[in-house]
Design a protein around this motif. Structure first.
Motif, PDB file in Angstrom:
ATOM      1  N   UNK A 130       0.866  -1.238   0.093  1.00 15.67           N
ATOM      2  CA  UNK A 130       0.040  -0.139  -0.047  1.00 15.67           C
ATOM      3  C   UNK A 130       0.858   1.250   0.029  1.00 15.67           C
ATOM      4  N   UNK A 131       0.430   2.259  -0.811  1.00 14.31           N
ATOM      5  CA  UNK A 131       1.126   3.298  -0.812  1.00 14.31           C
ATOM      6  C   UNK A 131       0.071   4.690  -0.563  1.00 14.31           C
ATOM      7  N   UNK A 132       0.594   5.268   0.597  1.00 13.36           N
ATOM      8  CA  UNK A 132      -0.351   6.344   0.804  1.00 13.36           C
ATOM      9  C   UNK A 132       0.387   7.553   0.227  1.00 13.36           C
ATOM     10  N   UNK A 133      -0.538   8.489  -0.250  1.00 12.91           N
ATOM     11  CA  UNK A 133      -0.141   9.781  -0.868  1.00 12.91           C
ATOM     12  C   UNK A 133      -0.537  10.969  -0.175  1.00 12.91           C
ATOM     13  N   UNK A 160      -6.818  12.789  -8.565  1.00 14.17           N
ATOM     14  CA  UNK A 160      -7.015  11.231  -8.560  1.00 14.17           C
ATOM     15  C   UNK A 160      -7.140  11.007  -9.928  1.00 14.17           C
ATOM     16  N   UNK A 161      -7.752  11.462 -10.964  1.00 12.15           N
ATOM     17  CA  UNK A 161      -7.707  10.634 -12.506  1.00 12.15           C
ATOM     18  C   UNK A 161      -6.422  10.762 -12.779  1.00 12.15           C
ATOM     19  N   UNK A 162      -5.438  11.744 -12.631  1.00 10.70           N
ATOM     20  CA  UNK A 162      -4.364  11.674 -12.955  1.00 10.70           C
ATOM     21  C   UNK A 162      -3.425  10.723 -12.490  1.00 10.70           C
ATOM     22  N   UNK A 163      -3.648  10.486 -11.040  1.00 12.99           N
ATOM     23  CA  UNK A 163      -2.763   9.386 -10.334  1.00 12.99           C
ATOM     24  C   UNK A 163      -3.274   7.907 -11.142  1.00 12.99           C
ATOM     25  N   UNK A 171      -4.889   1.706 -13.390  1.00 21.54           N
ATOM     26  CA  UNK A 171      -5.974   0.880 -13.054  1.00 21.54           C
ATOM     27  C   UNK A 171      -6.730   1.329 -12.060  1.00 21.54           C
ATOM     28  N   UNK A 172      -7.951   2.062 -12.211  1.00 27.65           N
ATOM     29  CA  UNK A 172      -8.648   2.629 -11.279  1.00 27.65           C
ATOM     30  C   UNK A 172      -9.114   1.861  -9.829  1.00 27.65           C
ATOM     31  N   UNK A 173      -9.087   0.535 -10.115  1.00 33.63           N
ATOM     32  CA  UNK A 173      -9.376  -0.295  -8.931  1.00 33.63           C
ATOM     33  C   UNK A 173      -8.606  -0.205  -7.880  1.00 33.63           C
ATOM     34  N   UNK A 174      -7.357   0.168  -8.248  1.00 27.62           N
ATOM     35  CA  UNK A 174      -6.154   0.292  -7.161  1.00 27.62           C
ATOM     36  C   UNK A 174      -5.986   1.634  -6.507  1.00 27.62           C
ATOM     37  N   UNK A 175      -6.757   2.586  -6.769  1.00 29.48           N
ATOM     38  CA  UNK A 175      -6.733   3.820  -6.320  1.00 29.48           C
ATOM     39  C   UNK A 175      -8.038   4.089  -5.283  1.00 29.48           C
ATOM     40  N   UNK A 205      -6.775  12.553   1.079  1.00 28.87           N
ATOM     41  CA  UNK A 205      -5.663  11.599   1.334  1.00 28.87           C
ATOM     42  C   UNK A 205      -6.075  10.688   0.058  1.00 28.87           C
ATOM     43  N   UNK A 206      -5.136  10.065  -0.273  1.00 30.77           N
ATOM     44  CA  UNK A 206      -5.126   9.260  -1.647  1.00 30.77           C
ATOM     45  C   UNK A 206      -4.451   8.037  -1.420  1.00 30.77           C
ATOM     46  N   UNK A 207      -4.929   6.640  -1.680  1.00 31.30           N
ATOM     47  CA  UNK A 207      -3.925   5.644  -1.235  1.00 31.30           C
ATOM     48  C   UNK A 207      -4.082   4.548  -2.544  1.00 31.30           C
ATOM     49  N   UNK A 208      -2.715   4.215  -2.909  1.00 27.06           N
ATOM     50  CA  UNK A 208      -2.800   3.257  -4.077  1.00 27.06           C
ATOM     51  C   UNK A 208      -2.221   2.063  -3.573  1.00 27.06           C
ATOM     52  N   UNK A 209      -2.974   0.991  -4.076  1.00 27.89           N
ATOM     53  CA  UNK A 209      -2.480  -0.322  -3.940  1.00 27.89           C
ATOM     54  C   UNK A 209      -1.521  -0.901  -5.008  1.00 27.89           C
ATOM     55  N   UNK A 210      -0.123  -0.996  -4.774  1.00 27.48           N
ATOM     56  CA  UNK A 210       0.815  -1.115  -5.888  1.00 27.48           C
ATOM     57  C   UNK A 210       0.539  -2.728  -6.465  1.00 27.48           C
ATOM     58  N   UNK A 211       0.478  -2.897  -7.771  1.00 29.96           N
ATOM     59  CA  UNK A 211       0.511  -4.070  -8.425  1.00 29.96           C
ATOM     60  C   UNK A 211       1.820  -5.090  -7.792  1.00 29.96           C
ATOM     61  N   UNK A 212       2.841  -4.693  -7.538  1.00 30.24           N
ATOM     62  CA  UNK A 212       3.966  -5.426  -6.924  1.00 30.24           C
ATOM     63  C   UNK A 212       4.851  -4.839  -6.188  1.00 30.24           C
TER      64      UNK A 212
END
Ligand SMILES: Nc1ncnc2c1ncn2[C@@H]1O[C@H](COP(=O)(O)OP(=O)(O)O)[C@@H](O)[C@H]1O
Ligand SMILES: [Mg+2]
Lengths: 395, 222
Positions: free
Chosen positions: A60-63, A84-87, A93-97, A219-226
């Motif tokens: 998980x990445x917290x931005x 957020x759209x830019x991220x 992959x929208x599902x990861x944000x 806040x914005x969080x991203x689940x990285x693929x790997x």
């Protein structure tokens, strides 16, 4: 004189003044109990927070806006849904944000109401942060795109507002606006970061922005693929955001970094608490010193007699030093018992987490013995140096 | 010679004034001696006795106890000398309260490193010799004055000292009890072969000694 004999004499002296010995011990007891309990609570809190952060998953990445780190000034968010759209384009992959807008609001059902934190979120939240529902469904993409007034309740909120009734399909008002309940979260328990996740209410982020009259997100969080590319992904996200807001700074941190920072903060906190408790131990030590000086004065004749029959200065000194150490170590042992007992009770019957660590018990015992030596040495030296003739003549 | 004292002085400094408690006392004590130290109150008897017993050091003069020059001994060696060569009996008994008779008697053996069991055996035997075999576990507060002083005598003799120093041992006792205690001291002292130095201001008591030393104002007058 043999050590065993000195112990026996010291024990006898303490027993002869039971109340005084007990009161002197109490000072040390309280200090040691406080050290043990506060270290246990500090350690327990750290472990709980760490396990919750670990629960987020390592990818998980917290931005967030501003700089990461201890003591960084909180920054005002300039992030919007356009960012957020830019991220999402960077991640691919929208599902990861996931995003979040938070506000404290009163949530009301027919008869009951409670004040709690309301989160404006995307429909992707359950995928990014693993959250299970006990009933109903989560928010959908359509809910977000069309700013529907639908809500998912945390388990304690649902309980408070609806008791035994099924909340699904019922109305709640949030900040005076009507919402329809579509789902209820399964309870997760725990209170990491001082956040009770069971008390949250989720609504679509678009609805929340309208409700709050803002277009920012917090806040914005991203689940990285790997995991291998997580750092690089973080850098790309930060670069993209910086390009869009040239005069602002952004940070992307991983779970590992969060644990590092939080661990540092809570570790320091534990030590500060232990040090404060240590001061009361010091005060207890001064009490020991005091009583030992009284004890020496009271037993001047005994000291004189012992010297007359062949006690060396060090025999007398050892006797009084052992008496002081006995006072503090007995106090220390009782204090450890109280501290451990109190911590276990707190952990069992209150939300305060507490973890007993062996090193803190060993340290508390060692420190209480050391306090005995440190604060007993002056009275002991005084006793050892006493002139036997003067001592024998005193009445 | 057990004790050789030559021109001993003991000066106490009290602020600006000095008190000369002893002003040049010479004395020799051989083994088996029975010596009475007499003199009015304040003449320096106790001061001299403390010196002879290694509890205190002379301001000047030479003092040899049991072959050892006191001036050459450090505090630990002096403590050892008191433990092995000297037995003290005080006017006010100086027994440890809250401590049984047998443990009081055994106290000097503690500082000699004698194991606890042996200590108790020897102390009990010594108490038997002073007629207190039935009072082993009594505390001082449970004993009469005469009995307490007999415990103190047993304590002085339990190590088999070369010199027994008794500072007015009958001073706190009625005359009949005092007589009995004195007899015991003489008899036990003689039995152990120790020299006995008896401080007293009672001339009748002093008359029983083999030798009398009279002190006045810190000097030997006869
Ligand atoms: N610690 C002391 N400080 C000052 N003077 C002392 C001290 N001890 C004894 N003296 C004085 O020394 C003198 C001899 O005392 P002491 O030996 O006790 O006499 P005695 O036993 O013959 O009555 C007395 O004048 C006494 O006041
Ligand atoms: Mg005297």
């Amino acid at each position: 004189m043999r050590l065993a004999e000195a112990w026996r004499v010291a024990l006898g002296a303490l027993r002869a003044n039971r109340l005084r010995s007990a009161l002197t011990m109490l000072g040390v007891l309280i200090g040691v109990a406080a050290v043990v309990a506060l270290v246990a609570i500090g350690t327990g809190t750290r472990e709980e927070v760490e396990s919750q952060v670990e629960g987020l998953g390592s990818n998980l990445l917290l931005v967030f806006p501003g700089e990461a780190g201890v003591g960084a000034a909180p920054a005002v968010s300039r992030l919007s849904l356009a960012d957020v759209d830019a991220v999402v384009r960077v991640v691919g992959d929208r599902e990861r944000v996931a995003v979040q807008v938070t506000s404290g609001e009163t949530v009301r059902a027919d008869t009951a109401s409670r004040f709690t934190s309301v989160l404006g979120v995307l429909d992707t939240t359950p995928q990014v942060f693993t959250r299970d529902l006990s009933r109903g469904t989560y928010l959908t993409r359509t809910d977000v795109d069309t700013s529907r007034r639908v809500a998912v309740l945390g388990s304690t909120v649902a309980e408070d507002l609806f008791a035994d009734r099924d909340p699904i399909g019922r109305q709640v008002t949030i900040a005076g606006v009507r919402f329809r309940v579509v789902g209820v979260f399964a309870p997760v328990g725990g209170q990491g970061f001082g956040v009770d996740r069971d008390a949250q209410v989720h609504i679509p982020v678009t609805t929340a922005q309208r409700l709050l009259g803002t277009d920012r997100i917090d806040a914005l969080a991203v689940r990285a693929p790997d995991l291998d590319t997580i750092d690089e992904l973080g850098e790309r996200i930060v670069a993209t955001l910086s390009e869009r807001h040239p005069d602002s700074e952004f940070s992307a941190v991983t779970q590992e970094e969060i644990i590092g920072v939080l661990g540092d903060i809570l570790g320091i906190l534990t030590w500060v608490l232990a040090a404060i408790a240590g001061i009361s131990l010091l005060v207890g030590g001064v009490g020991v010193s005091n009583i030992m000086l009284v004890s020496v004065r009271e037993r001047v004749r005994e000291i004189g007699l012992r010297k007359a029959v062949g006690a060396r200065p060090r025999d007398i000194g050892l006797q009084f030093l052992l008496e002081a150490v006995l006072l503090t170590t007995l106090g220390g042992l009782l204090g450890i018992a109280l501290g451990v007992g109190g911590s276990l009770l707190a952990a069992a019957y209150s939300p305060v987490p507490a973890t007993i660590t062996w090193w803190s018990i060993a340290l508390a015992f060692g420190v209480s013995a050391a306090v005995g030596v440190a604060f007993g040495v002056v009275p002991a030296l005084r006793a050892g140096r006493l002139d036997p003739v003067v001592a024998l003549r005193s009445e | 010679m057990l004790v050789e004292a030559e021109e001993l002085t003991r000066v106490y400094a009290m602020g600006d004034t000095v008190v000369e408690a002893l002003r040049g006392v010479s004395l020799r004590i051989a083994s088996g001696d029975y010596l009475a130290l007499v003199g009015p109150s304040g003449s320096g008897k106790s001061t001299l006795m403390h010196l002879l017993g290694g509890l205190d050091r002379p301001s000047s003069g030479r003092l040899v106890i049991d072959g050892q020059d006191v001036a050459s001994l450090n505090r630990n060696q002096l403590a050892r000398l008191r433990n092995t060569a000297i037995g003290f009996v005080f006017q006010s008994f100086h027994l440890l309260p809250r401590t049984s008779a047998v443990e009081n008697v055994a106290l000097p053996l503690v500082y000699r490193g004698v194991p606890a069991r042996t200590r108790r055996q020897r102390a009990a035997a010594m108490l038997g010799q002073v007629g207190l075999a039935h009072r082993l576990d009594h505390r001082p507060s449970q004993l009469s004055g005469g009995e307490q002083q007999r415990v103190a005598i047993a304590r002085a003799l339990v190590t088999g000292p070369s010199v027994v120093l008794a500072d007015e041992p009958t001073g706190n006792l009625d005359s009949a009890t005092g007589q009995a205690v004195l007899h015991l001291l003489e008899q036990q002292g003689a039995a152990s072969g120790a020299a006995l130095v008896l401080v007293t201001h009672d001339h009748e008591v002093a008359g029983r000694a083999h030798r009398q030393v009279m002190l006045r104002d810190g000097l030997v007058v006869s």
